[in-house]
Motif scaffolding. Structure first.
Motif, mmCIF file in Angstrom:
data_model
loop_
_atom_site.group_PDB
_atom_site.id
_atom_site.type_symbol
_atom_site.label_atom_id
_atom_site.label_comp_id
_atom_site.label_asym_id
_atom_site.label_seq_id
_atom_site.Cartn_x
_atom_site.Cartn_y
_atom_site.Cartn_z
ATOM 1 N N GLY A 78 0.779 -1.236 0.000
ATOM 2 C CA GLY A 78 0.000 0.000 0.000
ATOM 3 C C GLY A 78 0.807 1.281 0.000
ATOM 4 N N LEU A 79 2.127 1.183 -0.216
ATOM 5 C CA LEU A 79 2.969 2.378 -0.063
ATOM 6 C C LEU A 79 2.499 3.540 -0.933
ATOM 7 C CD1 LEU A 79 5.532 3.772 1.119
ATOM 8 C CD2 LEU A 79 6.720 2.983 -0.939
ATOM 9 N N PHE A 80 2.244 3.280 -2.206
ATOM 10 C CA PHE A 80 1.935 4.393 -3.108
ATOM 11 C C PHE A 80 0.544 4.966 -2.852
ATOM 12 C CE2 PHE A 80 5.312 2.065 -5.327
ATOM 13 C CZ PHE A 80 6.253 3.087 -5.337
ATOM 14 N N GLU A 107 6.624 4.665 -10.532
ATOM 15 C CA GLU A 107 5.647 4.841 -9.454
ATOM 16 C C GLU A 107 6.193 5.769 -8.369
ATOM 17 O OE1 GLU A 107 3.321 0.917 -8.470
ATOM 18 O OE2 GLU A 107 5.324 0.391 -9.178
ATOM 19 N N VAL A 108 7.472 5.611 -8.074
ATOM 20 C CA VAL A 108 8.095 6.479 -7.063
ATOM 21 C C VAL A 108 8.058 7.934 -7.522
ATOM 22 C CG1 VAL A 108 10.264 7.061 -5.903
ATOM 23 C CG2 VAL A 108 9.569 4.667 -6.104
ATOM 24 N N VAL A 109 8.442 8.171 -8.763
ATOM 25 C CA VAL A 109 8.458 9.538 -9.289
ATOM 26 C C VAL A 109 7.044 10.124 -9.291
ATOM 27 C CG1 VAL A 109 8.937 10.958 -11.330
ATOM 28 C CG2 VAL A 109 10.548 9.152 -10.653
ATOM 29 N N ALA A 110 6.058 9.312 -9.673
ATOM 30 C CA ALA A 110 4.671 9.776 -9.732
ATOM 31 C C ALA A 110 4.122 10.116 -8.346
ATOM 32 C CB ALA A 110 3.788 8.721 -10.400
ATOM 33 N N VAL A 112 5.685 11.656 -6.030
ATOM 34 C CA VAL A 112 6.272 12.946 -5.637
ATOM 35 C C VAL A 112 6.638 12.994 -4.147
ATOM 36 C CG1 VAL A 112 6.110 15.423 -6.063
ATOM 37 C CG2 VAL A 112 4.590 13.908 -7.286
ATOM 38 N N PRO A 113 7.422 12.032 -3.651
ATOM 39 C CA PRO A 113 7.846 12.125 -2.254
ATOM 40 C C PRO A 113 8.770 13.321 -2.049
ATOM 41 C CG PRO A 113 9.052 10.384 -3.371
ATOM 42 C CD PRO A 113 8.026 10.878 -4.340
ATOM 43 N N ASP A 114 8.794 13.838 -0.829
ATOM 44 C CA ASP A 114 9.657 14.992 -0.548
ATOM 45 C C ASP A 114 11.129 14.597 -0.527
ATOM 46 O OD1 ASP A 114 7.766 17.368 0.194
ATOM 47 O OD2 ASP A 114 6.881 15.578 1.053
ATOM 48 N N LYS A 115 11.399 13.324 -0.223
ATOM 49 C CA LYS A 115 12.772 12.826 -0.325
ATOM 50 C C LYS A 115 12.748 11.306 -0.274
ATOM 51 C CE LYS A 115 17.520 13.634 1.022
ATOM 52 N NZ LYS A 115 18.495 14.237 1.946
ATOM 53 N N VAL A 116 13.702 10.697 -0.951
ATOM 54 C CA VAL A 116 13.916 9.251 -0.870
ATOM 55 C C VAL A 116 15.344 9.024 -0.393
ATOM 56 C CG1 VAL A 116 14.070 7.078 -2.157
ATOM 57 C CG2 VAL A 116 12.250 8.721 -2.688
ATOM 58 N N HIS A 117 15.487 8.251 0.675
ATOM 59 C CA HIS A 117 16.810 7.883 1.185
ATOM 60 C C HIS A 117 17.100 6.451 0.743
ATOM 61 C CE1 HIS A 117 16.914 11.277 4.113
ATOM 62 N NE2 HIS A 117 15.598 11.115 4.070
ATOM 63 N N VAL A 118 18.220 6.247 0.049
ATOM 64 C CA VAL A 118 18.592 4.902 -0.391
ATOM 65 C C VAL A 118 19.762 4.429 0.468
ATOM 66 C CG1 VAL A 118 19.123 3.425 -2.357
ATOM 67 C CG2 VAL A 118 17.922 5.590 -2.735
ATOM 68 N N SER A 119 19.611 3.261 1.065
ATOM 69 C CA SER A 119 20.599 2.771 2.038
ATOM 70 C C SER A 119 21.709 1.961 1.390
ATOM 71 C CB SER A 119 19.912 1.891 3.086
ATOM 72 O OG SER A 119 18.957 2.629 3.807
ATOM 73 N N ILE A 120 22.924 2.187 1.876
ATOM 74 C CA ILE A 120 24.051 1.298 1.580
ATOM 75 C C ILE A 120 24.407 0.610 2.893
ATOM 76 C CG2 ILE A 120 26.488 1.160 0.933
ATOM 77 C CD1 ILE A 120 26.045 3.561 -0.906
ATOM 78 N N THR A 140 17.234 12.071 -8.644
ATOM 79 C CA THR A 140 17.488 13.516 -8.652
ATOM 80 C C THR A 140 17.162 14.109 -10.019
ATOM 81 O OG1 THR A 140 19.248 13.155 -7.026
ATOM 82 C CG2 THR A 140 19.231 15.270 -8.157
ATOM 83 N N LYS A 141 17.590 13.421 -11.074
ATOM 84 C CA LYS A 141 17.332 13.891 -12.436
ATOM 85 C C LYS A 141 15.835 13.936 -12.732
ATOM 86 C CE LYS A 141 18.662 13.039 -17.247
ATOM 87 N NZ LYS A 141 19.272 12.088 -18.182
#
Length: 262
Positions: A78-80, A107-110, A112-120, A140-141
């Motif tokens: 249900g995230l989106f 789906e992520v771009v659509a 429009v989250p305020d930020k996405v943090h990708v973990s390493i 970012t692009k």
């Protein structure tokens, strides 16, 4: 007014403005050090409707931003829907391991989250570092603010430093990174974290220098418990999914140190 010896504090003196929520404990990665003990068969903690109503109530009571962690948010069905229904209500961010990010990118771009943090999690694994660098650049692009959460293990400082240097060549400098000291065992010192960052200033957790609750922040787990911190074992169950039930549960709650005893 500092009462460093006082363990418990009343909630009312400092309204909560930031909320971290684990929608589920489902994650294909199942890292041994995961604070939420997520697994590929992890349970969903909430329906999308429950999450939306809870966060809307929190927003009415002054919460300005919600971040979804996990578990892996992109494995939560249900995230989106949740992100879409909360659009315009408050700030919405999520943290992902990135394994599903390529296939769910549009789906992520659509959303429009305020930020996405990708973990390493494993800076010594070149493929993981390269993938995350590519994904952050692509987000970012596409107009989605993105950054890296780099887990730093005291045994892997050289790999973490090299990963940080590589990310910088790919356009993700320390200003777009959060350096997370590994908890439990193998915790780096603040000085070691600064050496990994290779810069005078870097972003980390508010508890980097000493254990304590983060101001105006609360963490809600998939098992419907709440705490002052994502890592502490000191948690209380929520009597209901409301802001009031959350602050009632937090009142008088302390924080248990999650790291190694010095």
């Amino acid at each position: 007014m500092h009462h460093s010896h006082v363990h418990h504090e009343i909630v009312g003196d400092m309204p909560i403005t930031r909320l971290s929520i684990e929608p589920s404990r489902r994650c294909a990665k199942a890292c041994a050090f995961c604070y939420s003990h997520s697994t590929p068969r992890g349970e969903d903690g909430y329906t999308p409707g429950e999450l939306v109503e809870f966060v809307q109530d929190a927003a009415r009571n002054g919460v300005e931003a919600v971040s979804f962690g996990g578990g892996e948010p992109l494995e939560y069905p249900g995230l989106f829907e949740v992100l879409d229904r909360l659009r315009g209500v408050l700030g919405r961010t999520f943290t992902t391991n990135g394994l599903l990010l390529d296939e769910r990118f549009d789906e992520v771009v659509a959303a429009v989250p305020d930020k996405v943090h990708v973990s390493i999690h494993f800076p010594e694994v070149g493929d993981e570092v390269a993938r995350v660098a590519r994904q952050v650049a692509a987000l970012t692009k596409a107009g989605v603010p993105a950054g890296v959460n780099l887990l730093v293990d005291a045994r892997k400082l050289k790999a973490a430093r090299e990963a940080c240097a590589f990310l910088e060549t790919q356009g993700t400098g320390p200003h777009r990174m959060v350096f997370l000291p590994r908890r439990d065992r193998h915790t780096p010192t603040p000085r070691e974290l600064a050496q990994v960052a290779g810069t005078g200033r870097f972003q980390s957790m508010t508890c980097l220098l000493e254990c304590g609750r983060s101001p105006r922040f609360a963490s809600v787990a998939a098992d419907r418990t709440v705490a002052w911190c994502s890592y502490t074992t000191e948690r209380r169950p929520l009597a209901a999914l409301t802001y009031k039930a959350m602050t009632d549960a937090l009142s008088g709650l302390g924080v248990t140190f999650c790291g190694e005893s010095p």
